[in-house]
Design an enzyme around this catalytic site. Structure first.
Site, PDB file in Angstrom:
ATOM      1  N   HIS A   1       0.873  -1.173   0.000  1.00  0.00           N
ATOM      2  CA  HIS A   1       0.000   0.000   0.000  1.00  0.00           C
ATOM      3  C   HIS A   1       0.913   1.228   0.000  1.00  0.00           C
ATOM      4  O   HIS A   1       1.748   1.383   0.897  1.00  0.00           O
ATOM      5  CB  HIS A   1      -0.913   0.006   1.221  1.00  0.00           C
ATOM      6  CG  HIS A   1      -1.877  -1.135   1.242  1.00  0.00           C
ATOM      7  ND1 HIS A   1      -2.065  -1.934   2.337  1.00  0.00           N
ATOM      8  CD2 HIS A   1      -2.703  -1.610   0.277  1.00  0.00           C
ATOM      9  CE1 HIS A   1      -2.967  -2.866   2.059  1.00  0.00           C
ATOM     10  NE2 HIS A   1      -3.369  -2.686   0.815  1.00  0.00           N
TER      11      HIS A   1
ATOM     12  N   GLU B   1       1.736   3.579   3.164  1.00  0.00           N
ATOM     13  CA  GLU B   1       2.212   2.990   4.423  1.00  0.00           C
ATOM     14  C   GLU B   1       3.727   3.136   4.468  1.00  0.00           C
ATOM     15  O   GLU B   1       4.481   2.216   4.154  1.00  0.00           O
ATOM     16  CB  GLU B   1       1.729   1.542   4.525  1.00  0.00           C
ATOM     17  CG  GLU B   1       0.198   1.474   4.565  1.00  0.00           C
ATOM     18  CD  GLU B   1      -0.354   0.063   4.601  1.00  0.00           C
ATOM     19  OE1 GLU B   1       0.434  -0.898   4.539  1.00  0.00           O
ATOM     20  OE2 GLU B   1      -1.593  -0.073   4.692  1.00  0.00           O
TER      21      GLU B   1
ATOM     22  N   HIS C   1       3.458  -3.569   6.875  1.00  0.00           N
ATOM     23  CA  HIS C   1       2.419  -2.596   6.599  1.00  0.00           C
ATOM     24  C   HIS C   1       2.252  -1.677   7.805  1.00  0.00           C
ATOM     25  O   HIS C   1       2.811  -1.910   8.876  1.00  0.00           O
ATOM     26  CB  HIS C   1       1.069  -3.294   6.354  1.00  0.00           C
ATOM     27  CG  HIS C   1       1.011  -4.088   5.090  1.00  0.00           C
ATOM     28  ND1 HIS C   1       0.211  -3.742   4.024  1.00  0.00           N
ATOM     29  CD2 HIS C   1       1.652  -5.228   4.723  1.00  0.00           C
ATOM     30  CE1 HIS C   1       0.363  -4.626   3.055  1.00  0.00           C
ATOM     31  NE2 HIS C   1       1.222  -5.546   3.453  1.00  0.00           N
TER      32      HIS C   1
ATOM     33  N   GLU D   1       1.425  -5.470  10.812  1.00  0.00           N
ATOM     34  CA  GLU D   1       0.798  -4.154  10.939  1.00  0.00           C
ATOM     35  C   GLU D   1       1.522  -3.438  12.074  1.00  0.00           C
ATOM     36  O   GLU D   1       1.400  -3.815  13.235  1.00  0.00           O
ATOM     37  CB  GLU D   1      -0.700  -4.292  11.239  1.00  0.00           C
ATOM     38  CG  GLU D   1      -1.486  -5.026  10.172  1.00  0.00           C
ATOM     39  CD  GLU D   1      -1.711  -4.196   8.916  1.00  0.00           C
ATOM     40  OE1 GLU D   1      -1.405  -2.982   8.938  1.00  0.00           O
ATOM     41  OE2 GLU D   1      -2.200  -4.756   7.920  1.00  0.00           O
TER      42      GLU D   1
END
Length: 350
Positions: A71, A74, A167, A230
């Site tokens: 992404h 990010e 991410h 994450e």
């Protein structure tokens, strides 16, 4: 090594992020070379660099794919990987394994957005073929090909192939840093859980169905021990407090150096996906605050979503919501529901 390689190497390796964002591509005779400690580097593609350690002939080494920027907004893990490239090139970070560094959605990175047409992390394992007109489809194809080629030369023994896909989350989380493991049917790896522990990952989310993420592709198609990390919240380039990511950065560097972690630390808590909320139409609604944190707890009989006649109602005494997002396109996931399974998961790690 030619003089052109000598001039290309500092710009490419000393600031891989800036080099990539600028759209530079090295000339054919400047796409590989040697850096500190006899490490050989190769520019593979836009946003893709491969490193081979100086090991004795015939020695078996681990192969690690470290990716970020699937992404484009990010940014923190992208910056971490760029610094890692620089430190390997200068000899400030040890490398005892093969390494492939990938910056994923490069055009979205350049435009400071999550994606151009479609979420790249929903287009792997062949799903890109369903969206041939998408800007992201050729990139998904290329990233599959690059990973498959890299792992084709990797050892087959357990622990020989790793993929760490980094991410940051759109929203806050009860567990600021957590991991997601793809579902392939293979036994869960204790080595992966121990590495996540060393990375100071507080929670692990276990998928129970196949997906279209990059880590699922490398796990299923390439046989890698793969995870999606994450690591915090989305912020612009240059606005990240990278000290908040020291655990993951240090653990990745330990993995690449072949060093062991701290066995005195506790393994992360574990949550297993038990259901998914899918957006069916533009009438879809999530029935809780827009800024609710990942892993927020909801009790039995709570109605979480509606879409025409569809309702999602909590069936367990306690369910937690992860990745709620009412703004996705119809047909896509608008949230995952998980329950805690820490004890039973730890008991079956192999």
């Amino acid at each position: 090594m030619t003089s052109s390689a000598d001039t290309a190497m500092p710009a490419l390796l000393d600031d891989f992020l800036a080099y990539t964002l600028a759209g530079h591509r090295p000339a054919g005779d400047a796409r590989e070379g040697l850096c500190a400690n006899g490490v050989r580097w190769t520019w593979v593609d836009d946003g893709a660099l491969q490193f081979e350690p100086a090991t004795p002939s015939g020695a078996t080494v681990r192969s690690v794919l470290a990716s970020a920027g699937i992404h484009g907004d990010e940014t923190a893990p992208i910056e971490l990987l760029s610094f890692l490239v620089r430190d390997i090139a200068r000899g400030h970070a040890a490398l005892a394994c093969r390494l492939l560094v990938i910056l994923g959605n490069v055009q979205a990175m350049r435009e400071s957005c999550r994606y151009i047409d479609d979420d790249l992390n929903r287009l792997f394992s062949g799903r890109h073929a369903q969206l041939p007109g998408s800007h992201e489809a050729p990139r998904a194809t290329a990233l599959e090909r690059i990973a498959a080629r890299f792992f084709a030369d990797a050892p087959d023994e357990p622990g020989g192939r790793w993929h760490i896909d980094m991410h940051t989350a759109i929203r806050a989380s009860v567990f600021e840093q957590f991991a997601l493991l793809p579902h392939t049917g293979a036994p869960l790896s204790r080595a992966m859980f121990e590495w996540l522990r060393d990375a100071r990952i507080a929670a692990v989310l276990l998928h129970t169905t196949k997906g279209n993420t990059y880590s699922h592709f490398t796990a299923e198609a390439c046989g890698a021990d793969a995870c999606t990390l994450e690591l915090g919240k989305v912020r612009p380039f240059g606005k990240n407090d990278l000290t908040r990511f020291e655990g993951a950065d240090a653990a990745l560097r330990q993995l690449l150096a072949g060093e062991r972690g701290d066995d005195s630390l506790a393994l992360p808590r574990v949550f297993t996906v038990i259901d998914q909320i899918t957006k069916q139409s533009d009438s879809f609604e999530l029935l809780f605050d827009r800024d609710v944190a990942n892993f927020t707890v909801f009790g039995r009989d709570t109605v979480l979503a509606r879409d025409g006649d569809y309702r999602y109602v909590v069936r367990h005494d306690e369910e937690r919501i992860v990745f709620p997002n009412a703004a996705v396109k119809p047909g896509l996931r608008a949230g995952l529901l998980v329950v805690e399974t820490t004890a039973e998961t730890h008991s079956v790690l192999s």
